[in-house]
Design an enzyme around this catalytic site. Sequence first.
Site, PDB file in Angstrom:
ATOM      1  N   PHE A 148       0.860  -1.193   0.000  1.00  0.00           N
ATOM      2  CA  PHE A 148       0.000   0.000   0.000  1.00  0.00           C
ATOM      3  C   PHE A 148       0.889   1.233   0.000  1.00  0.00           C
ATOM      4  O   PHE A 148       1.792   1.348   0.832  1.00  0.00           O
ATOM      5  CB  PHE A 148      -0.932   0.030   1.217  1.00  0.00           C
ATOM      6  CG  PHE A 148      -1.843   1.224   1.200  1.00  0.00           C
ATOM      7  CD1 PHE A 148      -2.989   1.236   0.402  1.00  0.00           C
ATOM      8  CD2 PHE A 148      -1.541   2.359   1.935  1.00  0.00           C
ATOM      9  CE1 PHE A 148      -3.816   2.357   0.368  1.00  0.00           C
ATOM     10  CE2 PHE A 148      -2.361   3.487   1.900  1.00  0.00           C
ATOM     11  CZ  PHE A 148      -3.508   3.474   1.115  1.00  0.00           C
ATOM     12  N   ASP A 233       9.057   2.374   1.687  1.00  0.00           N
ATOM     13  CA  ASP A 233       7.906   3.122   2.189  1.00  0.00           C
ATOM     14  C   ASP A 233       7.787   2.829   3.687  1.00  0.00           C
ATOM     15  O   ASP A 233       7.336   1.759   4.088  1.00  0.00           O
ATOM     16  CB  ASP A 233       6.644   2.690   1.434  1.00  0.00           C
ATOM     17  CG  ASP A 233       5.406   3.443   1.906  1.00  0.00           C
ATOM     18  OD1 ASP A 233       5.417   3.971   3.030  1.00  0.00           O
ATOM     19  OD2 ASP A 233       4.415   3.490   1.142  1.00  0.00           O
ATOM     20  N   LYS A 270       2.667   9.578   8.902  1.00  0.00           N
ATOM     21  CA  LYS A 270       1.967   9.024  10.060  1.00  0.00           C
ATOM     22  C   LYS A 270       2.558   9.466  11.410  1.00  0.00           C
ATOM     23  O   LYS A 270       2.360  10.599  11.793  1.00  0.00           O
ATOM     24  CB  LYS A 270       1.851   7.506   9.915  1.00  0.00           C
ATOM     25  CG  LYS A 270       0.891   7.153   8.751  1.00  0.00           C
ATOM     26  CD  LYS A 270       0.279   5.783   8.819  1.00  0.00           C
ATOM     27  CE  LYS A 270      -0.912   5.668   7.874  1.00  0.00           C
ATOM     28  NZ  LYS A 270      -0.680   4.954   6.641  1.00  0.00           N
TER      29      LYS A 270
HETATM   30  C1  LIG Z   1      -0.905   5.333   5.188  1.00  0.00           C
HETATM   31  C2  LIG Z   1       0.115   4.894   4.188  1.00  0.00           C
HETATM   32  C3  LIG Z   1       0.412   5.659   3.036  1.00  0.00           C
HETATM   33  C4  LIG Z   1      -0.388   6.873   2.651  1.00  0.00           C
HETATM   34  O1  LIG Z   1      -0.236   7.896   3.561  1.00  0.00           O
HETATM   35  P1  LIG Z   1      -1.275   9.139   3.517  1.00  0.00           P
HETATM   36  O2  LIG Z   1      -0.752  10.057   4.563  1.00  0.00           O
HETATM   37  O3  LIG Z   1      -2.625   8.584   3.784  1.00  0.00           O
HETATM   38  O4  LIG Z   1      -1.175   9.717   2.140  1.00  0.00           O
HETATM   39  C5  LIG Z   1       1.434   5.227   2.226  1.00  0.00           C
HETATM   40  N1  LIG Z   1       2.137   4.122   2.510  1.00  0.00           N
HETATM   41  C6  LIG Z   1       1.888   3.363   3.595  1.00  0.00           C
HETATM   42  C7  LIG Z   1       2.714   2.157   3.866  1.00  0.00           C
HETATM   43  C8  LIG Z   1       0.857   3.711   4.456  1.00  0.00           C
HETATM   44  O5  LIG Z   1       0.573   2.936   5.510  1.00  0.00           O
END
Ligand SMILES: *Cc1c(COP(=O)(O)O)cnc(C)c1O
Length: 428
Positions: A148, A233, A270
């Site tokens: 994701f 990520d 986050k």
């Molecule tokens: C939450 C998340 C995103 C997206 O972050 P947003 O602040 O909602 O744009 C991207 N990568 C990972 C792994 C995530 O958990």
Amino acid sequence: MKDIVPALSAIVRNQSQAIQELFQKNVVPSYGRFDIVLTRGEGAYAWDINGKRYLDFGGGIAVCGLGHAHPAITQALIDQSRTLVHISNLYYQEPQGRLAEQLVNLIGPGKIFFTNSGGEANEGLFKLTRKFGHDEGRYEILTAENSFHGRTLAAISATGQAKVKKGFEPAVPGFRHIPFNDLAAARAAISPATAAILIEGIQGEGGVTPATPEYLLGLRELCDEKRMLLLMDSVQCGHFRSGKFQSFQRILEGVPGGEKFSPDGISMAKALGGGFPIGAFWVREQYADLLSAGSHGSTYGGSPMACAVALKILEVIREEKLVENIREVGGYLKSEFQRLAGKYPKVISQVRGLGLMIGIELAEKIPAFAASDKSHSLQFVNLLHEAGMLAIPSGTQVIRILPAFNLRPAEAAEGVRIIESVVAKISP
Ligand SMILES: *Cc1c(COP(=O)(O)O)cnc(C)c1O
């Protein structure tokens, strides 16, 4: 008097129902929301509009690292808002420079670009890759199945899940998916156009699946051999959640060769802002000047306000020794969930994760859930709500536990009791 005392708004007059109606009428219905209206939080707890208390094991999806309403964050917001909230990136300001320095110190030599969200941080890594491969006609990024990476158009193209792409075709070109933790598949997928590989250290939305040490080290070698960028990520699994600043640092702890490992780019968000919107990406030194003046930007990215909050969070994590807490309380929770999996194998099939990022995988078919067409994870989370806990479903079978880093042992034990009560209730 009549004129100057306004009528009470619907919010004050009524409750849950009235607020939900405001959403139904005025807010784009892109989220499946739970039937809960939250009004306040304190530490590990949140309260709904009826006064019901929940132990928050979801942390606003891995965001609220210091829990709710932490006084240090409140103070940082007050202090910074009295001096400078926003100034744009046309000028220098101290908080952004200081935060960049701290993030570089925590990761390694390189530079930081600030964004407002995780998706936007990943967009920066995509643009970095395009710049990197441009003169050779390379642009493609390999990403993992079940990954994701966010909800922007390029981020859903990067995300290895059909459900987020559906209805938004055509995808942004240049992304292909490979099975996670499969080094041979990564090697086989490389084309002359491939410029980067992007993975999560611990897949979050995909069900809390950590990368193996062999996979990380192997991808590093592969990317060196093929002159490709290795991108990570860390939006969900980063910022100490795993028990180290970066999840790859935790995964590679004690692994021979692990201390030398570094990706070329890392996206963050986050827990970085603990609820105040901020994201960032780090670029390794040798590529840190690829995005030159005028090539990328953000009006709000790295505002004094956002950076002051992020700096305060780092300070609290250090001063309150929260990394140790994450490892201790996280280890306790994981072993307790494993105990439950042993005691109730027909409800819990597996427990995965590191630190305070834990996934509880539910058994394939739980008889108590057979009557409803809702997924097992959704039905389980609804039962947790009834029992006074917030947690996050991940896919159809996994419950994600993403509590605050300062969760106390007694609160963790309370959480185990709540989860066990639900597990026992549905156990066949
Ligand atoms: C939450 C998340 C995103 C997206 O972050 P947003 O602040 O909602 O744009 C991207 N990568 C990972 C792994 C995530 O958990």
